[in-house]
Enzyme design. Sequence first.
Site, mmCIF file in Angstrom:
data_model
loop_
_atom_site.group_PDB
_atom_site.id
_atom_site.type_symbol
_atom_site.label_atom_id
_atom_site.label_comp_id
_atom_site.label_asym_id
_atom_site.label_seq_id
_atom_site.Cartn_x
_atom_site.Cartn_y
_atom_site.Cartn_z
ATOM 1 N N GLU A 2 0.830 -1.215 0.000
ATOM 2 C CA GLU A 2 0.000 0.000 0.000
ATOM 3 C C GLU A 2 0.857 1.253 0.000
ATOM 4 O O GLU A 2 2.030 1.225 0.333
ATOM 5 C CB GLU A 2 -0.936 0.015 1.210
ATOM 6 C CG GLU A 2 -0.310 -0.365 2.528
ATOM 7 C CD GLU A 2 0.851 0.456 2.960
ATOM 8 O OE1 GLU A 2 0.733 1.706 2.909
ATOM 9 O OE2 GLU A 2 1.885 -0.129 3.354
ATOM 10 N N GLU A 27 4.462 -0.433 0.832
ATOM 11 C CA GLU A 27 4.504 -0.676 -0.625
ATOM 12 C C GLU A 27 4.430 -2.167 -0.961
ATOM 13 O O GLU A 27 4.375 -2.538 -2.122
ATOM 14 C CB GLU A 27 5.777 -0.125 -1.285
ATOM 15 C CG GLU A 27 6.013 1.348 -1.107
ATOM 16 C CD GLU A 27 7.315 1.819 -1.783
ATOM 17 O OE1 GLU A 27 7.995 0.998 -2.417
ATOM 18 O OE2 GLU A 27 7.621 3.012 -1.657
#
Lengths: 344, 344
Positions: free
Chosen positions: A168, A310
């Site tokens: 994310e 991420e």
Amino acid sequence: MRIPAVVSTRNEALAAELDNAISDKTKPAGSLGRLETLARQIGLIQSTSSPAIDRPSILVFAADHGVVAEGVSAYPQEVTWQMVENFLAGGAAINVFARQNDCAIQVVDAGVNHDFGQRAGLVDRKVGPGTRNFAEQAAMTPEQCSLAMERGMALVCELPGNVVGFGEMGIGNTTSAAALMHKLTGAPLADCVGAGTGLSPAGVERKKSVIEAALRRHAGVDEPLAVLATFGGFEIAMMTGAMLQAAHMRKLLLIDGFIVTSALLVAARLHSAILDYCVFAHCSDEQGHRLMLEHLHARPLLQLGLRLGEGTGSALALPLLRAAVNFLGEMATFSSAEVATRAG
Amino acid sequence: MRIPAVVSTRNEALAAELDNAISDKTKPAGSLGRLETLARQIGLIQSTSSPAIDRPSILVFAADHGVVAEGVSAYPQEVTWQMVENFLAGGAAINVFARQNDCAIQVVDAGVNHDFGQRAGLVDRKVGPGTRNFAEQAAMTPEQCSLAMERGMALVCELPGNVVGFGEMGIGNTTSAAALMHKLTGAPLADCVGAGTGLSPAGVERKKSVIEAALRRHAGVDEPLAVLATFGGFEIAMMTGAMLQAAHMRKLLLIDGFIVTSALLVAARLHSAILDYCVFAHCSDEQGHRLMLEHLHARPLLQLGLRLGEGTGSALALPLLRAAVNFLGEMATFSSAEVATRAG
């Protein structure tokens, strides 16, 4: 919205078969440690004594958060879309680690406060231009939250392969994740709030105060999906849906850090059997993640002091998944290799 | 015997250059944790701000140990040569993990009690058919110990690439490693002796008694090379020589588990700067390894409960070395990617 069913991977006969296969490999019993439990888990997920890692993908969900108006992040909100551009250009850490480890990534706009237009490589599933400020009102309407979850489910339906990693990007999303953690685990708020991308101690205090006030404002919100809608984010809700769908399809879920695990907290409250499908890639340095993992009785594979998100931890853990299935599939057995077993 | 010189990698200017390059990458400062310190270390080893992992090899040294006559292992001695055959056939765990991670392996007969004949893929550097029983006399003569070290040095001179991983196979060699650890770190013997390939508690007690008696017999042996000759093994001495040569050539040393680290204890007593070149792949489940690492102020990359040896931890850590140089070489910078830095 229909929540996909998730059944336990429990299978005594297959577990025994896997244990025997692992024991017969040319090595002292148990000497491959966590890789042995991992091989067993992957076999149970895939319902086979010959598991394989097939075309893994990491979904990187990006969204913005209204609560950044309260000054809860060390970075300005535009970093969310700027980092999405960085993902699309291949220059972020997740790009590097996914390339290295032969893993596809999909960058999903779950609700970034930016107009990207039509962009090659960007999966547009935008629910809105960022959530509302949960210091003032619920971050999402129930309809938005359901829509985000459903879009996450649909995305997973289209994925090839049997491993889905989660990642994310969203300035402010450790604030959402800390609130979710507090509501869903009961841990004291002070244990849930950390430095995120790099807040000062005073910044952490401010973030905690903002969440405290919001918890008072939304007192009485306790049901998992209501908690998600009230304190979550579009990327978090989309991950929750995607996770449930992935487990429903008996894919392995590779769980990254603090924010990804907060989405799993919601999913696990809906179907606790989802945990059978989860491999916890790493323990983040973000305060709270270790406690989240303990709450889930989860043992992370890596402890590298990462706190980037991420999906970077997921990408870095992939070689260990491959090592687990490879030793099971490729190592000789004591009998085939004519190696003596224990002296007595 | 001439011990190769090893100089520190310290270089303030290059360290600052590496720190700046790492800070400029599109991620919160410090958020890649151990990978950042690893990138910095590899840069200093290679004297460049653009380090690379080039053709890594793992040397797997095999040898037998006279001390097995005392009943210190759960497996019979012939397992050493049988496992060498397994390495040559590609069926052992190290084969699987080295293949997966694109790493060459060399299997070295440092002194196995078996006649392999001329064998493709086996590097014959046999010093003798196993060491003598150190419960009765020194395991090696000083000449044998020097010969083993020199052969290790020569092997490294012929290796391509800039990373050397170390692995070993030798029934009984945790007994040697425990004795070396006690002599070279001063740790109480009880903290040095573990279950090896799977001894019962009674077996561990027996192993400890054997070492205790040997320590009394060889009282006064304290100089590192004398300790190595007295309690070591051919594979351990060959590793010590190979490590010194590798550091002399500014290669990165990938250190595996308990036995490999015992070889490093000797090398570090000869040239403490060798530690600048060492990456500690994992913390073994073998009792004593954690304390060995603490003695060396070493932080292992992986904690997976491995206790197999062979260099398996080294092979599994390789993707993390690549991740470290890849993020440094491939990630975008804040300015190049036009990502905003901290809000202030």
